[in-house]
Design a protein around this motif. Structure first.
Motif, PDB file in Angstrom:
ATOM      1  N   ALA A   3       0.858  -1.185   0.000  1.00  0.00           N
ATOM      2  CA  ALA A   3       0.000   0.000   0.000  1.00  0.00           C
ATOM      3  C   ALA A   3       0.893   1.234   0.000  1.00  0.00           C
ATOM      4  O   ALA A   3       1.930   1.267   0.660  1.00  0.00           O
ATOM      5  CB  ALA A   3      -0.907   0.008   1.221  1.00  0.00           C
ATOM      6  N   ALA A   4       0.467   2.239  -0.721  1.00  0.00           N
ATOM      7  CA  ALA A   4       1.250   3.477  -0.797  1.00  0.00           C
ATOM      8  C   ALA A   4       1.005   4.343   0.438  1.00  0.00           C
ATOM      9  O   ALA A   4      -0.094   4.367   0.982  1.00  0.00           O
ATOM     10  CB  ALA A   4       0.861   4.255  -2.044  1.00  0.00           C
ATOM     11  N   VAL A   5       2.038   5.028   0.863  1.00  0.00           N
ATOM     12  CA  VAL A   5       1.914   5.981   1.966  1.00  0.00           C
ATOM     13  C   VAL A   5       1.221   7.223   1.415  1.00  0.00           C
ATOM     14  O   VAL A   5       1.529   7.671   0.303  1.00  0.00           O
ATOM     15  CB  VAL A   5       3.316   6.336   2.515  1.00  0.00           C
ATOM     16  CG1 VAL A   5       3.228   7.370   3.604  1.00  0.00           C
ATOM     17  CG2 VAL A   5       4.012   5.093   3.024  1.00  0.00           C
ATOM     18  N   PRO A   6       0.275   7.794   2.163  1.00  0.00           N
ATOM     19  CA  PRO A   6      -0.401   9.000   1.676  1.00  0.00           C
ATOM     20  C   PRO A   6       0.599  10.131   1.382  1.00  0.00           C
ATOM     21  O   PRO A   6       1.565  10.324   2.126  1.00  0.00           O
ATOM     22  CB  PRO A   6      -1.319   9.386   2.833  1.00  0.00           C
ATOM     23  CG  PRO A   6      -1.472   8.144   3.633  1.00  0.00           C
ATOM     24  CD  PRO A   6      -0.208   7.362   3.452  1.00  0.00           C
ATOM     25  N   ASP A   7       0.378  10.840   0.302  1.00  0.00           N
ATOM     26  CA  ASP A   7       1.253  11.942  -0.086  1.00  0.00           C
ATOM     27  C   ASP A   7       0.762  13.213   0.597  1.00  0.00           C
ATOM     28  O   ASP A   7      -0.138  13.902   0.104  1.00  0.00           O
ATOM     29  CB  ASP A   7       1.245  12.112  -1.603  1.00  0.00           C
ATOM     30  CG  ASP A   7       2.265  13.137  -2.078  1.00  0.00           C
ATOM     31  OD1 ASP A   7       2.917  13.786  -1.230  1.00  0.00           O
ATOM     32  OD2 ASP A   7       2.404  13.284  -3.299  1.00  0.00           O
ATOM     33  N   LEU A   8       1.335  13.507   1.749  1.00  0.00           N
ATOM     34  CA  LEU A   8       0.907  14.651   2.550  1.00  0.00           C
ATOM     35  C   LEU A   8       1.156  15.969   1.825  1.00  0.00           C
ATOM     36  O   LEU A   8       0.321  16.875   1.867  1.00  0.00           O
ATOM     37  CB  LEU A   8       1.611  14.645   3.902  1.00  0.00           C
ATOM     38  CG  LEU A   8       1.228  15.751   4.872  1.00  0.00           C
ATOM     39  CD1 LEU A   8      -0.257  15.704   5.189  1.00  0.00           C
ATOM     40  CD2 LEU A   8       2.047  15.650   6.138  1.00  0.00           C
ATOM     41  N   ALA A   9       2.273  16.078   1.128  1.00  0.00           N
ATOM     42  CA  ALA A   9       2.589  17.321   0.427  1.00  0.00           C
ATOM     43  C   ALA A   9       1.556  17.618  -0.659  1.00  0.00           C
ATOM     44  O   ALA A   9       1.094  18.760  -0.799  1.00  0.00           O
ATOM     45  CB  ALA A   9       3.990  17.239  -0.177  1.00  0.00           C
ATOM     46  N   ALA A  10       1.155  16.607  -1.415  1.00  0.00           N
ATOM     47  CA  ALA A  10       0.139  16.808  -2.466  1.00  0.00           C
ATOM     48  C   ALA A  10      -1.199  17.190  -1.851  1.00  0.00           C
ATOM     49  O   ALA A  10      -1.905  18.051  -2.380  1.00  0.00           O
ATOM     50  CB  ALA A  10      -0.006  15.548  -3.306  1.00  0.00           C
ATOM     51  N   ARG A  11      -1.528  16.570  -0.739  1.00  0.00           N
ATOM     52  CA  ARG A  11      -2.792  16.905  -0.061  1.00  0.00           C
ATOM     53  C   ARG A  11      -2.793  18.356   0.410  1.00  0.00           C
ATOM     54  O   ARG A  11      -3.778  19.074   0.253  1.00  0.00           O
ATOM     55  CB  ARG A  11      -2.994  15.957   1.117  1.00  0.00           C
ATOM     56  CG  ARG A  11      -4.279  16.191   1.851  1.00  0.00           C
ATOM     57  CD  ARG A  11      -4.468  15.155   2.927  1.00  0.00           C
ATOM     58  NE  ARG A  11      -5.495  15.602   3.833  1.00  0.00           N
ATOM     59  CZ  ARG A  11      -5.539  15.307   5.105  1.00  0.00           C
ATOM     60  NH1 ARG A  11      -4.624  14.538   5.634  1.00  0.00           N
ATOM     61  NH2 ARG A  11      -6.503  15.759   5.866  1.00  0.00           N
ATOM     62  N   LEU A  12      -1.688  18.803   0.985  1.00  0.00           N
ATOM     63  CA  LEU A  12      -1.599  20.189   1.458  1.00  0.00           C
ATOM     64  C   LEU A  12      -1.667  21.181   0.300  1.00  0.00           C
ATOM     65  O   LEU A  12      -2.337  22.211   0.400  1.00  0.00           O
ATOM     66  CB  LEU A  12      -0.321  20.397   2.263  1.00  0.00           C
ATOM     67  CG  LEU A  12      -0.293  19.738   3.632  1.00  0.00           C
ATOM     68  CD1 LEU A  12       1.079  19.894   4.264  1.00  0.00           C
ATOM     69  CD2 LEU A  12      -1.361  20.311   4.536  1.00  0.00           C
ATOM     70  N   ARG A  13      -0.977  20.860  -0.801  1.00  0.00           N
ATOM     71  CA  ARG A  13      -1.032  21.746  -1.964  1.00  0.00           C
ATOM     72  C   ARG A  13      -2.460  21.861  -2.488  1.00  0.00           C
ATOM     73  O   ARG A  13      -2.918  22.951  -2.841  1.00  0.00           O
ATOM     74  CB  ARG A  13      -0.097  21.248  -3.061  1.00  0.00           C
ATOM     75  CG  ARG A  13       1.367  21.524  -2.786  1.00  0.00           C
ATOM     76  CD  ARG A  13       2.233  21.268  -4.010  1.00  0.00           C
ATOM     77  NE  ARG A  13       2.149  19.891  -4.483  1.00  0.00           N
ATOM     78  CZ  ARG A  13       2.922  18.904  -4.069  1.00  0.00           C
ATOM     79  NH1 ARG A  13       3.855  19.145  -3.167  1.00  0.00           N
ATOM     80  NH2 ARG A  13       2.779  17.683  -4.563  1.00  0.00           N
ATOM     81  N   ALA A  14      -3.185  20.745  -2.530  1.00  0.00           N
ATOM     82  CA  ALA A  14      -4.569  20.762  -2.997  1.00  0.00           C
ATOM     83  C   ALA A  14      -5.449  21.579  -2.062  1.00  0.00           C
ATOM     84  O   ALA A  14      -6.316  22.344  -2.513  1.00  0.00           O
ATOM     85  CB  ALA A  14      -5.088  19.339  -3.113  1.00  0.00           C
ATOM     86  N   GLN A  15      -5.256  21.443  -0.759  1.00  0.00           N
ATOM     87  CA  GLN A  15      -6.061  22.188   0.206  1.00  0.00           C
ATOM     88  C   GLN A  15      -5.782  23.680   0.152  1.00  0.00           C
ATOM     89  O   GLN A  15      -6.672  24.491   0.410  1.00  0.00           O
ATOM     90  CB  GLN A  15      -5.831  21.668   1.611  1.00  0.00           C
ATOM     91  CG  GLN A  15      -6.448  20.311   1.859  1.00  0.00           C
ATOM     92  CD  GLN A  15      -6.161  19.787   3.243  1.00  0.00           C
ATOM     93  OE1 GLN A  15      -5.249  20.235   3.929  1.00  0.00           O
ATOM     94  NE2 GLN A  15      -6.936  18.798   3.659  1.00  0.00           N
ATOM     95  N   LEU A  16      -4.560  24.033  -0.209  1.00  0.00           N
ATOM     96  CA  LEU A  16      -4.186  25.450  -0.312  1.00  0.00           C
ATOM     97  C   LEU A  16      -4.511  26.035  -1.676  1.00  0.00           C
ATOM     98  O   LEU A  16      -4.291  27.223  -1.910  1.00  0.00           O
ATOM     99  CB  LEU A  16      -2.692  25.627   0.005  1.00  0.00           C
ATOM    100  CG  LEU A  16      -2.283  25.329   1.430  1.00  0.00           C
ATOM    101  CD1 LEU A  16      -0.763  25.344   1.562  1.00  0.00           C
ATOM    102  CD2 LEU A  16      -2.922  26.321   2.401  1.00  0.00           C
ATOM    103  N   GLY A  17      -5.009  25.197  -2.580  1.00  0.00           N
ATOM    104  CA  GLY A  17      -5.359  25.677  -3.906  1.00  0.00           C
ATOM    105  C   GLY A  17      -4.171  25.872  -4.817  1.00  0.00           C
ATOM    106  O   GLY A  17      -4.248  26.630  -5.791  1.00  0.00           O
ATOM    107  N   LEU A  18      -3.076  25.207  -4.540  1.00  0.00           N
ATOM    108  CA  LEU A  18      -1.862  25.357  -5.351  1.00  0.00           C
ATOM    109  C   LEU A  18      -1.779  24.340  -6.469  1.00  0.00           C
ATOM    110  O   LEU A  18      -0.900  24.440  -7.316  1.00  0.00           O
ATOM    111  CB  LEU A  18      -0.624  25.245  -4.460  1.00  0.00           C
ATOM    112  CG  LEU A  18      -0.540  26.280  -3.325  1.00  0.00           C
ATOM    113  CD1 LEU A  18       0.679  25.991  -2.442  1.00  0.00           C
ATOM    114  CD2 LEU A  18      -0.468  27.685  -3.892  1.00  0.00           C
ATOM    115  N   GLU A  19      -2.676  23.367  -6.484  1.00  0.00           N
ATOM    116  CA  GLU A  19      -2.685  22.363  -7.552  1.00  0.00           C
ATOM    117  C   GLU A  19      -3.492  22.906  -8.727  1.00  0.00           C
ATOM    118  O   GLU A  19      -4.547  23.521  -8.545  1.00  0.00           O
ATOM    119  CB  GLU A  19      -3.343  21.075  -7.051  1.00  0.00           C
ATOM    120  CG  GLU A  19      -2.498  20.330  -6.033  1.00  0.00           C
ATOM    121  CD  GLU A  19      -1.239  19.744  -6.623  1.00  0.00           C
ATOM    122  OE1 GLU A  19      -1.298  19.157  -7.705  1.00  0.00           O
ATOM    123  OE2 GLU A  19      -0.188  19.858  -5.970  1.00  0.00           O
ATOM    124  N   PRO A  20      -3.012  22.678  -9.952  1.00  0.00           N
ATOM    125  CA  PRO A  20      -3.758  23.171 -11.121  1.00  0.00           C
ATOM    126  C   PRO A  20      -5.033  22.374 -11.355  1.00  0.00           C
ATOM    127  O   PRO A  20      -5.246  21.338 -10.940  1.00  0.00           O
ATOM    128  CB  PRO A  20      -2.785  22.974 -12.272  1.00  0.00           C
ATOM    129  CG  PRO A  20      -1.732  22.042 -11.789  1.00  0.00           C
ATOM    130  CD  PRO A  20      -1.768  22.071 -10.298  1.00  0.00           C
TER     131      PRO A  20
END
Length: 98
Positions: free
Chosen positions: A81-98
């Protein structure tokens, strides 16, 4: 009270036991109960990614966001199982993901 409890597979648990952790290898379907028990008896709970994938999402989210005890998801040795990607989750929550 144990300082550290590890919840995961037997092979990884052997290494954590050598490091001084109390280890538990929950059977299929007992992961949530094992997490609840570990949270009552330890200051730090490490959960393998494979075990975390079997725990109800809301229960896992509550455990991870609680201030005490600290609960962390760690990679499992077998990579099931993959470890959750915390950095990607934070970027998405901050609206930094396109």
């Amino acid at each position: 009270m144990a300082a550290l409890i590890y919840l995961g597979d037997a092979v990884s648990a052997a290494g954590w036991r050598l490091a001084g952790a109390t280890v538990r290898c929950p059977a299929r379907g007992e992961e949530s109960a094992a997490l609840d028990t570990a949270r009552q008896h330890a200051a730090l709970v490490l959960v393998s990614a494979a075990v975390a994938a079997c725990i109800d999402a809301s229960a896992l989210r509550d455990a991870l966001s609680a201030l005490q005890p600290l609960v962390l998801i760690v990679p499992d040795l077998q990579g099931q199982a993959a470890v959750p990607d915390l950095a990607a989750r934070l970027r998405a929550q901050l609206g930094l993901e396109p």
